[in-house]
Structures are given as C-alpha cells and as structure tokens.
Design a protein around this motif. Structure first.
Motif, short mmCIF file in Angstrom:
data_model
loop_
_atom_site.label_atom_id
_atom_site.label_comp_id
_atom_site.label_asym_id
_atom_site.label_seq_id
_atom_site.Cartn_x
_atom_site.Cartn_y
_atom_site.Cartn_z
N SER A 183 0.84 -1.20 0.00
CA SER A 183 0.00 0.00 0.00
C SER A 183 0.87 1.24 0.00
O SER A 183 1.76 1.39 0.83
N SER A 184 0.62 2.09 -0.99
CA SER A 184 1.38 3.34 -1.06
C SER A 184 0.44 4.53 -1.10
O SER A 184 0.80 5.61 -0.67
N TYR A 185 -0.79 4.29 -1.59
CA TYR A 185 -1.73 5.40 -1.64
C TYR A 185 -2.52 5.44 -0.34
O TYR A 185 -3.38 4.60 -0.12
N ILE A 215 3.37 -9.62 -10.69
CA ILE A 215 2.22 -9.11 -11.45
C ILE A 215 1.65 -7.91 -10.71
O ILE A 215 1.15 -8.02 -9.59
N GLU A 216 1.78 -6.74 -11.36
CA GLU A 216 1.37 -5.48 -10.72
C GLU A 216 0.26 -4.82 -11.54
O GLU A 216 0.12 -5.11 -12.73
N ASP A 217 -0.52 -3.97 -10.89
CA ASP A 217 -1.57 -3.26 -11.64
C ASP A 217 -1.00 -2.06 -12.38
O ASP A 217 -1.19 -1.92 -13.58
N ILE A 218 -0.29 -1.19 -11.65
CA ILE A 218 0.21 0.04 -12.26
C ILE A 218 1.62 0.33 -11.76
O ILE A 218 1.86 0.27 -10.56
N VAL A 219 2.53 0.64 -12.66
CA VAL A 219 3.82 1.19 -12.24
C VAL A 219 3.74 2.69 -12.53
O VAL A 219 3.59 3.12 -13.67
N ASP A 220 3.81 3.46 -11.44
CA ASP A 220 3.62 4.91 -11.51
C ASP A 220 4.98 5.57 -11.25
O ASP A 220 5.81 5.66 -12.15
N THR A 221 5.26 5.96 -10.01
CA THR A 221 6.58 6.52 -9.72
C THR A 221 7.66 5.44 -9.77
O THR A 221 8.83 5.73 -9.96
N GLY A 222 7.26 4.19 -9.56
CA GLY A 222 8.20 3.07 -9.55
C GLY A 222 8.60 2.64 -8.15
O GLY A 222 9.24 1.61 -7.97
N LEU A 223 8.19 3.41 -7.13
CA LEU A 223 8.62 3.12 -5.76
C LEU A 223 8.14 1.75 -5.28
O LEU A 223 8.90 0.98 -4.69
N ASP A 279 1.35 1.01 -17.35
CA ASP A 279 2.61 1.70 -17.09
C ASP A 279 2.40 3.18 -17.36
O ASP A 279 1.80 3.55 -18.37
N LYS A 280 2.86 4.00 -16.40
CA LYS A 280 2.80 5.46 -16.60
C LYS A 280 4.24 5.96 -16.70
O LYS A 280 4.79 6.47 -15.71
N PRO A 281 4.89 5.79 -17.86
CA PRO A 281 6.32 6.12 -17.96
C PRO A 281 6.62 7.58 -17.63
O PRO A 281 7.69 7.88 -17.06
N ASP A 324 -0.27 10.10 -17.58
CA ASP A 324 -0.20 10.33 -16.14
C ASP A 324 -1.54 10.86 -15.63
O ASP A 324 -1.65 12.01 -15.19
N ARG A 325 -2.57 10.02 -15.72
CA ARG A 325 -3.91 10.34 -15.23
C ARG A 325 -4.30 9.26 -14.23
O ARG A 325 -3.72 8.18 -14.22
N PHE A 326 -5.31 9.52 -13.41
CA PHE A 326 -5.72 8.54 -12.41
C PHE A 326 -6.74 7.58 -13.00
O PHE A 326 -7.82 7.99 -13.42
N ILE A 329 -8.62 -1.93 -10.00
CA ILE A 329 -7.89 -0.73 -9.57
C ILE A 329 -8.88 0.26 -8.95
O ILE A 329 -9.94 0.52 -9.52
N ASP A 330 -8.50 0.79 -7.79
CA ASP A 330 -9.45 1.58 -7.01
C ASP A 330 -9.09 3.04 -6.87
O ASP A 330 -7.95 3.45 -7.08
N TRP A 331 -10.13 3.78 -6.48
CA TRP A 331 -9.94 5.12 -5.91
C TRP A 331 -10.62 5.03 -4.55
O TRP A 331 -11.83 4.82 -4.48
P1 IMP Z 1 4.17 3.77 -7.48
O1 IMP Z 1 4.78 3.23 -6.22
O2 IMP Z 1 4.17 5.29 -7.50
O3 IMP Z 1 4.78 3.21 -8.74
O4 IMP Z 1 2.65 3.44 -7.44
C1 IMP Z 1 2.20 2.21 -7.70
C2 IMP Z 1 0.87 1.96 -7.02
O5 IMP Z 1 0.11 3.15 -6.83
C3 IMP Z 1 0.03 1.08 -7.92
O6 IMP Z 1 0.26 -0.27 -7.62
C4 IMP Z 1 -1.36 1.51 -7.55
O7 IMP Z 1 -1.82 0.76 -6.46
C5 IMP Z 1 -1.23 2.96 -7.17
N1 IMP Z 1 -1.58 3.81 -8.30
C6 IMP Z 1 -0.75 4.49 -9.11
N2 IMP Z 1 -1.43 5.12 -10.09
C7 IMP Z 1 -2.73 4.83 -9.89
C8 IMP Z 1 -3.95 5.16 -10.59
O8 IMP Z 1 -3.97 5.84 -11.62
N3 IMP Z 1 -5.09 4.64 -10.07
C9 IMP Z 1 -5.12 3.86 -8.95
N4 IMP Z 1 -4.02 3.51 -8.29
C10 IMP Z 1 -2.83 4.00 -8.74
#
Ligand code: IMP
Ligand code: MG
Length: 176
Positions: free
Chosen positions: A71-73, A99-107, A131-133, A151-153, A159-161
């Motif tokens: 959990s990061s959000y 197996i991941e849903d989204i790679v955003d910042t990469g953290l 992937d959000k490069p 880079d949108r949500f 995948i949740d909000w």
């Molecule tokens: P990161 O650590 O910034 O790469 O974020 C990765 C995690 O943030 C993903 O596994 C998601 O759970 C969450 N996340 C990033 N972008 C989105 C989004 O657009 N919608 C929902 N969750 C997101």
C-alpha cells in the motif's frame, strides 16, 4: 442502487485481447518451467488481483501463485511516498514474475524487487497491466506492459480510488 458508470478508457475486450498476448509472450519466455520447477507468480494485492486471475488462465506453462500486499496510496489520488509490504513468500531459487496493476513513480515495484531479491530467486521479472512512464521517479525495469497510459488517475478492473470502482469490468479515467 444503480451506480453511475464512467465511460471506458480501455474496454473489457481490449484488456482481454492484450492479456492473451501477454500470456503467450510470458509462456514462451519460460520454456524450462516444469511441474517440479514452476514459474512463481507473485501478484500485488489488491489492485492486481483481477489482472492476475485473468493472466494466469492464459499461461500454458506450469506456475504457482503467491501474493504480496503493498500500500502506497494513503488516501485519494496522492501517493504517500511510503510503501508498506506484507507478505509470506517463498521464492528462493525460483523464476519469479511479479504481477502489478500500475507502475507509476516506480517506488512500489522498487521495494518489492528489493524484498524479493533478498530470497535469491533465479530470475525476477515484472509484468504490469498499466505503465505510466511519464510519472517515473525511480528507474525500474518493467519486462511486460499491458498498456502504456498517460499520467492520469485510472480506475476499474481491480484498480481503485479509495476502495471504489474495483468492480468495473473495464478501465476508466477518474476525472474524464
Ligand atoms: P508507485 O509506487 O508510484 O509506482 O505506485 C504504484 C501503485 O500506486 C500502484 O500499484 C497503484 O496501487 C497505485 N496507483 C498508481 N497510479 C494509480 C492510478 O492511476 N489509479 C489507482 N491507483 C494508482
Ligand atoms: Mg498497487
């Protein structure tokens, strides 16, 4: 109660088609997988659960599945910048595919990779649905990408909000 449904950004059909392609590519990548030495899938909860469930059924090689919770959000659409991992994994000496849903910042993927490397897997690769490069802060190697997205949500298909919208059978933009 009928819920208002957002417009699809990536349809259920497009997701299913892309997952079949990923399944074929991944199956070809592990010709040495056997019932004695199966590919170790590690799915990241909760977001990747539906993707993982669909992907595993397209694989034509022996595999097992384990789960890691990340959990990061904390809340809303802004990352807390910290990743908490919860897992009970056994991947020593095994070929591992995360197996991941989204790679955003990469953290998140960076932390998961570091944690799994401690167990000395024989190989470690990453498969992400989205992937959000352009949002990348931590450089990470992603081996399989379902869709490269802006880079949108995004929401839906697991995948949740704030825990909402996981049940949508397609992907949508939160603020379309
Ligand atoms: P990161 O650590 O910034 O790469 O974020 C990765 C995690 O943030 C993903 O596994 C998601 O759970 C969450 N996340 C990033 N972008 C989105 C989004 O657009 N919608 C929902 N969750 C997101
Ligand atoms: Mg996640």
């Amino acid at each position: 109660m009928q819920k208002e449904r957002p417009e699809p950004f990536i349809t259920a059909d497009a997701i299913a088609k892309r997952i079949r392609e990923l399944g074929e590519a991944i199956s070809n990548e592990y010709p040495d997988a056997t019932e004695e030495n199966p590919l170790a899938l590690v799915a990241v909860l909760k977001g990747a659960c539906i993707f993982a469930a669909d992907l595993i059924r397209t694989l034509s090689i022996p595999c097992t599945i384990q789960f890691i919770s990340a959990s990061s959000y904390g809340s809303g659409t802004v990352s807390s910048g910290q990743v908490e991992l919860d897992h009970d994994l056994a991947v020593e000496g095994r070929a591992v595919l995360v197996i991941e849903d989204i790679v955003d910042t990469g953290l998140t993927i960076l932390k998961i990779t570091e944690t799994l490397q401690e167990q000395n897997p024989s190989s470690l690769r990453i498969c992400t649905l989205l992937d959000k490069p352009s949002a990348r802060v931590h450089p990470v190697r992603v081996d399989h990408v379902g869709f490269s997205v802006p880079d949108r949500f995004l929401i839906g298909y697991g995948i949740d909000w704030n825990e909402h919208y996981r049940e949508l059978p397609y992907l949508a933009l939160l603020d379309a």
